[in-house]
Scaffold this motif. Sequence first.
Motif, PDB file in Angstrom:
ATOM      1  N   ALA A  36       0.834  -1.200   0.000  1.00 21.17           N
ATOM      2  CA  ALA A  36       0.000   0.000   0.000  1.00 21.17           C
ATOM      3  C   ALA A  36       0.862   1.241   0.000  1.00 21.17           C
ATOM      4  O   ALA A  36       1.776   1.382   0.786  1.00 21.17           O
ATOM      5  N   PHE A  39      -3.612   5.366   1.162  1.00 19.49           N
ATOM      6  CA  PHE A  39      -4.470   4.890   2.237  1.00 19.49           C
ATOM      7  C   PHE A  39      -5.744   5.724   2.264  1.00 19.49           C
ATOM      8  O   PHE A  39      -5.704   6.931   2.542  1.00 19.49           O
ATOM      9  N   PHE A  43      -9.213   3.492   6.010  1.00 17.74           N
ATOM     10  CA  PHE A  43      -8.112   2.721   6.580  1.00 17.74           C
ATOM     11  C   PHE A  43      -7.849   3.119   8.030  1.00 17.74           C
ATOM     12  O   PHE A  43      -7.423   2.297   8.843  1.00 17.74           O
ATOM     13  N   ARG A 107      -7.788  10.811   1.342  1.00 18.71           N
ATOM     14  CA  ARG A 107      -6.797   9.734   1.404  1.00 18.71           C
ATOM     15  C   ARG A 107      -5.446  10.338   1.774  1.00 18.71           C
ATOM     16  O   ARG A 107      -5.253  11.560   1.726  1.00 18.71           O
ATOM     17  N   SER A 498      -1.082  -4.249   3.887  1.00 17.34           N
ATOM     18  CA  SER A 498      -1.499  -2.861   4.018  1.00 17.34           C
ATOM     19  C   SER A 498      -1.053  -2.234   5.331  1.00 17.34           C
ATOM     20  O   SER A 498      -0.857  -1.028   5.415  1.00 17.34           O
ATOM     21  N   ARG A 499      -0.870  -3.052   6.383  1.00 18.41           N
ATOM     22  CA  ARG A 499      -0.463  -2.509   7.672  1.00 18.41           C
ATOM     23  C   ARG A 499       0.906  -3.038   8.112  1.00 18.41           C
ATOM     24  O   ARG A 499       1.274  -2.906   9.274  1.00 18.41           O
TER      25      ARG A 499
END
Length: 713
Positions: A36, A39, A43, A107, A498-499
Amino acid sequence: MKRAGAARRIGVFAASCLVLGLPSLAWGAEPGAEAASSFAAGFFAQYNPTTAADMVARVPGFDLQDGAERRGFAASSGNLLINGERPSSKTVPSEILKRIPAGAVVRIELLSGADAGSDIRGQSQIVNVVVDPSALQGGATTIAAGLRYIQYSNRVGWAFQASRSFALSPNADLAVDIQAPNTLGRSVNREVLLSGADVVQGFRYQYGQARNMSLQGSAHLNWRATPLDTVNLNLQYVPIWNSGVNAQYESAVSGALRGHVEGETQYDNNYTTEVGGDWEHRFSPVLSLKLIGLVSNTSVDQTDRYEIHTAPASDLVRTQARTTRSGERIARAQVKWGALPGHALEFGAEGAFNFRDTTLDIVSQAPGGPPVRTPLPVANARVEEVRGDVFASDSWQASPALTLEAGVNFEFSKITQTGDQQQERKFNYLKPRVSATYVASPRNTLRFSLLRDVAQLDFAEFSSAVDFFNASAIQGNPDLVPETAWKARLEWDTRLASRTALTLALFADRVQDVHDLVDIGGFDAYGNIGDGARVGVEVRGSIPLGFLGRPNAELRFSGLYQQTRVTDPITGEDRSFSVPVERQGTPSGSATLNGGNKDWAYLVNFRDNLPNIASAWGATLVQWSGRDEYRRAEAFHYVRKTPRLDLFFETTAVKPVTIRLYANNVLVSSEERTRTFYLGDRASGVVQRYELREGLGGPEASRTYGFLISGRF
């Protein structure tokens, strides 16, 4: 040999980060998740953000930087863009983000330095906060208010902030912000006085009670005047009401009083102002012109009055009066041109005028006697700098995976000092830079940069200052020149989910005119001590902790290990750079990582969301190495034996607000200082005496309890 040993230790540290980090990242990876770099607002929903600052703080593998003291408007910026543009203000990014409601953020994009253009130089990663102007037209108000108790102060302080956005028209938005922080702290120092043979000679006790209050008002106007023209205007005014009382008592080993100093400090006519703005005109989709202007002023009158008693019967009143006026004027024009396929060209010019005007008057008076002025070299000084800067850069998308960026700045300036010292000097600096970003795969990116950096001079160091309580003086140095450096950096960024992110960076700096303390006629002064080197490694990342059975928990970390080396002008031996005071946050605020020239530092942040009760809890651990300061005939060593530990619990169960309870520095990590006095100077190696201080209270060694209520209404 010492540098080779440092390189080996840094290599071991880097390898350890890879060995320990990669398995953790694999365990935390989300099956099928892509890396990613953008975001969406959703998110961050699990973190219950109130402002954009809350959201940026949770971007995986990213640390917001408030910018360094560098010459020029762009070079001093942090790593923040808003809607692709750098704010036309020198207000630190962390403050600007607090004024943007979370509901207005569409975002957040994570960019490389090459993607951001020359407006943000010297940064490997930049965050771009994309804000929807229409979301600001609803008239939302963001409020944060709380109380806090700082250990030793025996008083309760407060914090208040309110931000509101207004739609003046379909094409104009106004955002206003007001803050009223109140910090009521107390520092306590205990000292043991020893001879050079480590025999106790006496004791000393110091305390300081500070009362710091301010009112910060700011406004930001965004006007989309035409489809091709955008105007931004920033205003800020900060009146400050600070004062403090201080005392010091010294006794013999027997307990008999040798003397004491008691006094107070008042800061009057204390304020800062800033007016900044920009106008951008887009001639075509590939050609635009942006004009930027900034005017800032700072003022403070400081008065110290001390009653000094020396046993058995000597009394003296000493008064120190200092006035300071400073300011900055900047005008900048920049053109962006994207007519060549795959290239983004940028060029322009900047002019600036900076000044600092200082007076210092010290008067001593015995009971019934006449006032006697204390002469001090370079007590009164006005320093002015006129600077020009022309620049050009090209960002070339050489292939879908490779971006190359090259640029050059040529700076010319004149510094004039009047007052007790009269001098005029001219400087010219060529500042080239190159960088490359290679996207090896959707999950892995490599970056390399090489640039010449020129530090900003601190005009306060051109005039003298006296510290009564530490019995020391720093003489002004009109011959101070900027520290320059060639800086090389290699960075690898991997994102397995993503994290989940890990960034590892190796850096090496060749530093000229190292900024340190020098000897001027037997007095300590800030100056330049020759060439030096800095090499090191940085690591930062974030890991979800689902593999430990905590599906809503995550760990964020950042760390630094480095070695600095320069030849000491007094002893002729190699040593590390002197490290000035570099604070790591405030007792009531968040801990921050500020490595500076320290050998190492780390920060670990843990957060565990509890969705069943709409709450979260967590902890932050931060620590850094000891630091050393070298003077002509003295050496200071500072060390913290335990890290700072902050704890928090927050809940959104009470709509529509977030309630946060916190206890900061719960381990009460005091700072210990060893001050060593040498016979003649440090080159003699003969120690006359020591002072061993345990510092309690103050900004680094106070336990703080508090709560904060925030929300959008």
